[in-house]
Write an enzyme that holds these catalytic residues in place. Structure first.
Site, PDB file in Angstrom:
ATOM      1  N   GLU A 166       0.569  -1.425  -0.239  1.00 17.02           N
ATOM      2  CA  GLU A 166      -0.296   0.162  -0.275  1.00 17.02           C
ATOM      3  C   GLU A 166       0.745   1.449   0.030  1.00 17.02           C
ATOM      4  O   GLU A 166       0.490   2.451  -0.918  1.00 17.02           O
ATOM      5  CB  GLU A 166      -1.019   0.316   1.299  1.00 17.02           C
ATOM      6  CG  GLU A 166      -2.129  -0.882   1.035  1.00 17.02           C
ATOM      7  CD  GLU A 166      -1.539  -2.604   1.206  1.00 17.02           C
ATOM      8  OE1 GLU A 166      -0.653  -2.675   1.720  1.00 17.02           O
ATOM      9  OE2 GLU A 166      -2.517  -3.546   1.320  1.00 17.02           O
TER      10      GLU A 166
ATOM     11  N   HIS B 112     -11.560  -4.979   8.347  1.00 15.37           N
ATOM     12  CA  HIS B 112     -12.433  -5.173   7.078  1.00 15.37           C
ATOM     13  C   HIS B 112     -13.411  -4.111   7.284  1.00 15.37           C
ATOM     14  O   HIS B 112     -14.003  -4.735   6.175  1.00 15.37           O
ATOM     15  CB  HIS B 112     -11.878  -6.144   6.776  1.00 15.37           C
ATOM     16  CG  HIS B 112     -10.481  -7.329   6.284  1.00 15.37           C
ATOM     17  ND1 HIS B 112      -9.910  -7.532   6.845  1.00 15.37           N
ATOM     18  CD2 HIS B 112     -10.522  -6.992   5.193  1.00 15.37           C
ATOM     19  CE1 HIS B 112      -9.280  -8.265   6.535  1.00 15.37           C
ATOM     20  NE2 HIS B 112      -9.504  -7.990   5.015  1.00 15.37           N
TER      21      HIS B 112
END
Ligand SMILES: Cc1ncc(C[n+]2csc(CCOP(=O)(O)OP(=O)(O)O)c2C)c(N)n1
Ligand SMILES: Cc1ncc(C[n+]2csc(CCOP(=O)(O)OP(=O)(O)O)c2C)c(N)n1
Ligand SMILES: [Mg+2]
Ligand SMILES: [Mg+2]
Lengths: 328, 333, 333, 328
Positions: B68, B137
Site C-alpha cells: 500500500e 476489514h
C-alpha cells in the site's frame, strides 16, 4: 527420509495434515451452506507447511499466522470445537466470537493471532522473539506469511530487525504462487522469496512445501538455529492452495487453469506421504482410515458444539477493548 | 440503453455505477489509469473494475503487489508528473499501511512545494461493516482523512453519487478520496448514461422536513431515511441531509437546515468518539446557536473495534432503530 | 536532592522529568525496556533518555533501525509475551509510517483475541510546532489516536504531568500513548523525586474561574493561562482546564466547569477542522445544553500543513492572543 | 579515468562539487549564527555522489531527495539565491518559504522534493518512473536515500515495484555509515545495502562514493539501463558526512571519533579529484581558485538576495493547500 525420525513423529505429521485437510473441507462446506459468515481463506493444499514446521514447536513457542490461518492453529494444538465456535461467531470460540476466521488466537497455545492484515504478523513475531531473548527464555517465534505478504514493508522491517538483533525468529514464507488472484510473476520480479534473506543477513532456504519431510527437516534446522541464539532464517516453502482465495470456489475467476491445479494435486502432500508411510510399513490402510475417522468425529463434535453454543450478547460488545483491573 | 429508457429510468447498482464512472474517466482522460491490488484480472474483489482490463489493457489497469505504501507512492509520483491516477485501496482499513504516504506526502506535497506540484490523483477505497469481516476489514476512517489539509473526501451513499463523485474526483486537480461502502454495492439508483459530476463540497437534502434535521454520512443516509419514515408515523417531520462531501464540508446547507428545524442529529457508521460527527456538531452549534432548541445528538459506533460475530456486529452498527431512539430522546417523546 | 528541597521546591525541566519517569519505571519493572530510534547512544534527539544507556545497558535501552512499523511491532509482540515495552516514536508525524501497527494491531489485538492478549505497552512521542521544522515534523495528531478504541492517550502540558503520566502509562496494562510537546522541553515545574502517577482519565483545573471555561490540550494550556491573565484584566474570570487525558476523556470535570461558567472555548494546537475539539464540543453541548449562554468556541491551527517560515509558523500556531480574541468574540466585548 | 569523458565534463563535476561544498559550509555558518532557523542536514563530504549521478540527468529527469538534500538540488541545477531564500523562510524561496531545508523542490528542474520523512522518496520516484514509462517518455527518475532509509518498508515496496514493472528508476543509496547517530552495524546486519537488490530482481552495485569518477561511471551505466527500458538498479555509494547529523557540530555527541572523521577526510572527494585534474592538466591552480571564487560570489549574491527578500504574509498561509482553478 531423514534419520532419527521416530514413527510416532511420522504418524503425528500425517494425522496433523489430515486433521487440517478435513477441518478445512468441512469449514468450506459450512461456509457454502451459509452456516459460517464472513470470509474463510482455506488452507487446503498447504498442510505440509504447518505440520512440518509446528512439529518442532511447543506451546511455549509463539507463532503469528495469517488470514489463511486455520492450518497453523490446528498444527499448533488448536481444538476443533472452539475453532468452529469461533467461525460460527459463538461466545465459546477461541476469541469469544469477536475475531472470527481471520483472528483466531490463543495465548496458551502460543498463537499470537491470525491476522487480517497481510504482512501484519512478521513485526509482531519479531517482537515476541525480542521478548524471548530479552527474558532469556528458549522460546522461538515463527511467523507465517505468503508470497504476497513478502512485498509489504512490514516484512522488510521485521526481517531486518530480527537479523540485526539475532533474534530467535523464523520467517516461514508459504509461497503458494498467488496473492489473491495475482500470480507471483505479476507481483514480484524474483522467483524465490528466499533470495531476500541475504539482504538482511540471514540464511534463506527454499524447500518443497508439498513434501512434509522436507519441510520438517528444513524447519528443524531453522528452529534449532533460532533456539541456539544464532538468529533468524527465512524458510520459503513452495506450495499451492487448491481452493480459491476465499472460500471454495470463490469468485469463480479464471486466473489459473484446472490443469495447473490438477498438476499440483498430483503431488498432494498428504497422499504422497501416505504412500510413503504405507510403503515403509509405518501405517496401514486401516490405520489411515482411522485417522480420517477420528478427524471426522472431531468435526462432528466440534460443529455440534459450535451450533449449540450461545452467541455473545450486548454485555460482551464493550468487553475486552481494554484490560480492566489491577495492573500486573 | 435506449431500450432501458423506454421502460423507465435507467437503474444501476452501486457497483456498476463505479465501473461506469471509472470507464468514462479512462475514456475521457488519456493519462488516467487504475492501479491497485487485484484491480486487473480480478476486476477488484468487489467486482467494480470487471471488464476494464479487457477494454483498456494492462497499461491502464495495473495490478500491483500488496504494497500500500508503494501504491500510494505510485499515485503521488505519477500524479506529480503528468498522469491522473485512480488508486485503489481495497479496504479502507489498509490506509494504516500507507498513512505516511497519504498524510505526509500526498496531502502536503503541494503546500510544501509552495504550490509547485499539482496532484490530480483519486483514491477509491471501501469502508463499512456488515459483512462479518471483523475488526480489520470493516472500518470507516473518514475522520482521519478529514483532519488532513490537502485532501478532499467524498462519501457516496448511492449509485448516482458514486459515479458522479468518481468523475468529479478524477477531474479535480487535487487528491480526492472517494470512500465507498461495501454493503451498498447491490443498491440500485437511477444513473444517467452520460458523464456527470456530483459537485464536491455540496451536501444533498434527500428528504425535506420541518421539525428535525438528520445529517447522515455514507450508508447511514439510508438508515436515516428509514428512521425518518418511522418518525413520520410519530408525527415528527424529519429532514435528512446526505453530507456527501466530508472535506470540504458544506456547512451552509447544514446550517440552513438546522435553522429551519432547530433540532438535529448526526449519524455516521464510524466510531462515535472522535468521529467526524464532532466536527459537524461543533460547527452547527457555533453557526446556529440561537436557533437550537435542543442539543445536537450523535449516533455512531460504540467505542470498540468492529466485532466479527453476526450477533455482535448487528448490535455494533448504527441503524434506523438507534436513530429513532436518539431522536425520541432529544424530543422527549 | 535534599539540598534542593532546603532551597525550596524541586524544580525540573520537562525534559528531565521525562528522563526521571522513564528511569524510575525501568528500576521498578524488570521487564520494561526502551526501544526506538537513537534512544541509546544519542539519548534521543530531544535528549530525554540521556544517561539511561549507561545506567541500564543496551539490553534495556535499545537503539532500533529506522523502521517505525517494526518498532511498534516490537512493542506489540513483546508486550503480548511478558515485557512492558516503552516505545519511542521520535516525532509524532512518523506515526503515519506505523499507523497499521498502531490502529489495526496494537489497538485491536486484545479485542480481536476475545480478551486473550494483554498489552502493557507505552508509546512516547513528540508533537507540536514552533521550531521551524515544517510540515512533517510539527504535527499534533492526537485526534487520530483518540478515534481508536483500544488505546489510551495522554498529553502532559508540564513537567509534573510528564513524569506522572509516563509512570501511570507504564503501570497500565493497556497501550498508552504519551504525546509530549517539543516546545515545552525546557519548561520547569515542581517535580517530586519519588514515583507518582498522574491518574489516567482525569482533567486538571489549572486555574479556577467563574465566567468562562477554557479547555486546553498540551502546550496550549500555557497559552490559555496567558489568555486568562489578559482576560482577567478585561474583567473576565476564566477557568482553565487542562484536558490532559484525551482517551479516556474526563467529561465529568469538563461538564462541571461549563455548568459553572456557561461559556467555553476549546483550544488545541492541532488543525481545528476534524480535531479533538469537535468531540469535546459535541459532548459538552449534549451534556450541558441548558447551561450554555453562548456557542462553544474552538481555537486550533488553520486548515493547512505546518509552514516552515518563521513568519508563517507564528501565524499558524494558536496562541494566547487568538484565544483572547475568540473569547471576546463569544462575549461580544 | 574512464575513456570518452570530455574535459568539460570533468570541470563540471569539479565545480559542481565545489559549489555544493561551499554552499553547505556557508549554510552551516548561517545556521550557527542563528540566521537560518529549523534543522539543516548538511551534505559536506558526500558531494561526489550528487555530482556523479546528476551529470547524467537533464531537467526533464526527476529526482527525489532526502532531508540531506541541498547537494542534490544544486547538482540538479538549483540556484543559490532561491535556495538561501528558502532556508531563510522567505517568499522568494523555491517553496515560497513554506518548505524549508527539508522540502526544497522545483518541478521545472525535475526535483520532486527533499523529504523530511526518511524513506519518503523511493515510492514517489517509483511513481514518477511509472509515469515516465506510462507516458512513453525517455525520462529517468532517480531516488536518493541513506543507509538508514534502506530499513524503511517504503524502500522495500518501491524497489519491488520498480523491478516488477521494469521502471526507468535508479535507487541511489548514499551509505554514509550512520542513520543519525546510529552506526550502520547497529541498524542492519549487512554491510552492503546493495545486497538487497537481488531480492527484488535488480542489479546491485557498490561504488566508492568518495570517488566522483567511480560514481559517474556506475551512475552512467545504471541510468543508461533505466533509459533503455531495462529496469532499475540499486547503486550504493560508500561515503561519509563530515558534519554532524544536524548542523555542523550538532548535539556534540561522541558516536564517532575524530580519527574516523579525519581518515575519511584524507580521501576527500574534492581534494583528490583536484589533485587528479591538476596532474592531468585539466585544471590549473588558478582555475581551481576561480571555481571557488565564483561559488563565493554566488553565495554572497544568494545570501544578499535572501536577506533582502520579504517574508511571506498572512495571505500566503492558506494558499497552496489545494489547487484552485479550472481542472487541467
Ligand atoms: C494490508 C493488506 N492488504 C491487502 C489485503 C487483502 N488481501 C487479503 S489476502 C491477500 C493476498 C495475500 O497473499 P499471500 O500473502 O500470498 O497469502 P495467500 O493468500 O496466498 O495465502 C490480500 C491482497 C489485506 N488483507 N491486507
Ligand atoms: C520516518 C522517519 N523516521 C525517522 C526520522 C528521523 N530521522 C531524520 S534523518 C534520520 C537518519 C537518516 O539516516 P540515513 O537514511 O542514513 O540518512 P543520512 O542522515 O545518513 O543522510 C532519522 C532517523 C525521519 N525524519 N523520518
Ligand atoms: Mg500467496
Ligand atoms: Mg546515513
Amino acid at each position: 527420509m531423514a534419520k532419527n525420525i521416530t514413527n510416532k513423529t511420522l504418524i503425528d505429521l500425517h494425522s496433523c495434515m489430515v486433521r487440517i485437510r478435513r477441518f478445512e473441507e468441512e469449514a468450506g462446506k459450512l461456509m457454502e451452506d451459509g452456516k459460517i459468515p464472513g470470509a474463510l481463506h482455506l488452507y487446503v493444499g498447504q498442510e505440509a507447511v504447518a505440520a512440518g514446521v509446528m512439529a518442532h514447536l511447543s506451546n511455549k513457542d509463539q507463532i503469528t499466522s495469517t488470514h489463511r490461518g486455520h492450518g497453523h492453529v490446528i498444527a499448533k494444538g488448536g481444538q476443533f470445537a472452539p475453532m468452529f465456535a469461533e467461525l460460527y461467531g459463538k461466545s465459546t470460540g477461541y476469541c469469544k466470537g469477536k475475531g472470527g476466521s481471520m483472528h483466531i488466537s490463543n495465548m496458551a497455545l502460543g498463537i499470537l493471532g491470525a491476522n487480517g492484515i497481510v504482512g501484519g504478523g512478521p513485526p509482531i513475531a519479531m517482537g515476541a522473539a525480542f521478548s524471548n531473548k530479552f527474558r532469556k527464555t528458549k522460546q522461538v517465534a515463527v511467523t507465517f506469511f505468503g508470497d504476497g505478504a513478502s512485498n509489504e514493508g512490514s516484512f522488510h522491517e521485521a526481517a531486518n530487525m530480527a537479523a540485526l538483533y539475532q533474534l530467535p525468529c523464523v520467517f516461514v514464507c508459504e509461497n503458494n504462487g498467488f496473492g489473491e488472484y495475482t500470480r507471483q510473476t505479476n507481483h514480484q520480479a524474483v522467483t524465490d522469496v528466499a533470495d531476500r534473506a541475504a539482504g538482511y543477513g540471514m540464511p534463506g532456504v527454499v524447500v518443497d512445501g508439498m513434501d512434509v519431510m522436507a519441510v520438517y527437516e528444513a524447519a528443524e534446522a531453522a528452529i534449532k538455529r533460532a533456539r541456539a541464539g544464532d538468529g533468524p532464517t527465512l524458510l520459503e516453502c513452495k506450495t499451492y492452495r487448491y481452493y480459491d482465495h476465499v472460500g471454495v470456489r470463490g469468485m469463480g475467476l479464471t486466473y489459473r487453469t484446472d490443469e495447473e491445479v490438477d498438476a499440483w494435486k498430483q503431488r498432494d502432500a498428504i497422499h504422497s506421504f501416505e504412500a510413503l508411510l504405507l510403503k515403509q510399513g509405518v501405517l496401514t490402510a486401516k490405520k489411515i482410515e482411522n485417522v480420517y475417522a477420528r478427524a471426522n468425529d472431531e468435526i462432528k463434535e466440534g460443529v455440534a458444539f459450535a451450533e449449540s453454543s450461545p452467541f455473545p450478547t450486548t454485555e460482551d460488545l464493550l468487553e475486552d477493548v481494554y484490560f480492566v483491573g489491577a495492573a500486573s | 440503453m435506449s431500450e432501458a429508457l423506454k421502460d423507465g429510468p435507467r437503474m444501476l447498482p452501486y457497483v456498476s455505477a463505479i465501473t461506469e464512472g471509472v470507464r468514462q474517466v479512462l475514456q475521457e482522460q488519456d493519462n488516467a489509469f487504475v492501479a491497485g491490488e487485484d484491480v486487473g484480472q480480478a476486476g477488484s474483489v468487489f467486482g467494480y473494475y470487471q471488464g476494464l482490463l479487457d477494454e483498456f489493457g494492462d497499461r491502464r489497469i495495473v495490478d500491483t503487489p500488496i504494497s500500500e505504501k508503494g501504491i500510494i507512492g505510485l499515485g503521488v509520483g505519477a500524479a506529480a508528473t503528468g498522469c491522473r491516477p485512480i488508486i485503489d485501496i481495497m479496504f479502507m482499513d489498509f490506509l494504516g499501511e500507507c498513512m505516511d504516504e497519504v498524510a505526509n506526502q500526498m496531502a502536503k506535497m503541494r503546500f510544501m512545494f509552495g504550490g509547485g506540484a499539482t496532484l490530480p490523483v483519486t483514491v477509491l477505497t471501501m469502508a463499512g461493516a456488515g459483512m462479518n469481516l471483523a475488526a480489520q476489514h470493516s472500518q470507516s476512517w473518514e475522520a482521519f482523512l478529514a483532519h488532513l489539509p490537502g485532501v478532499k473526501v467524498l462519501m457516496p451513499s448511492n449509485a448516482y453519487d458514486a459515479k458522479g463523485m468518481i468523475i468529479a474526483a478524477s477531474r479535480d486537480d487535487n487528491p480526492v478520496f472517494v470512500v465507498m461502502n461495501k454493503m451498498s454495492l447491490a443498491m440500485q439508483a437511477e444513473v444517467p448514461e452520460e458523464m456527470y459530476e456530483v459537485p464536491i463540497g455540496k451536501a444533498a437534502i434527500v428528504r425535506e422536513g420541518a421539525a428535525f434535521s438528520i445529517f447522515a454520512m455514507g450508508r447511514m443516509v439510508h438508515e436515516a431515511l428509514a428512521a425518518a419514515k418511522t418518525l413520520e408515523g410519530l408525527g415528527v417531520d424529519c429532514e435528512v441531509v446526505d453530507v456527501r462531501s466530508i472535506q470540504p464540508f458544506d456547512s451552509e446547507t447544514a446550517v440552513a437546515s438546522i435553522k429551519k428545524t432547530h433540532r438535529a442529529l448526526v449519524v455516521h457508521e464510524a466510531v462515535r468518539f472522535g468521529g467526524f460527527g464532532g466536527e459537524i456538531v461543533a460547527q452547527l452549534q457555533e453557526e446556529a446557536f440561537d436557533y437550537l432548541d435542543a442539543p445536537i445528538a450523535r449516533v455512531g459506533a460504540p467505542f470498540s473495534p468492529v466485532p466479527y460475530s453476526p450477533a455482535l456486529e448487528k448490535l455494533y452498527i448504527p441503524n434506523a432503530e438507534r436513530i429513532v431512539a436518539e431522536v425520541k430522546k432529544v424530543l422527549g417523546i
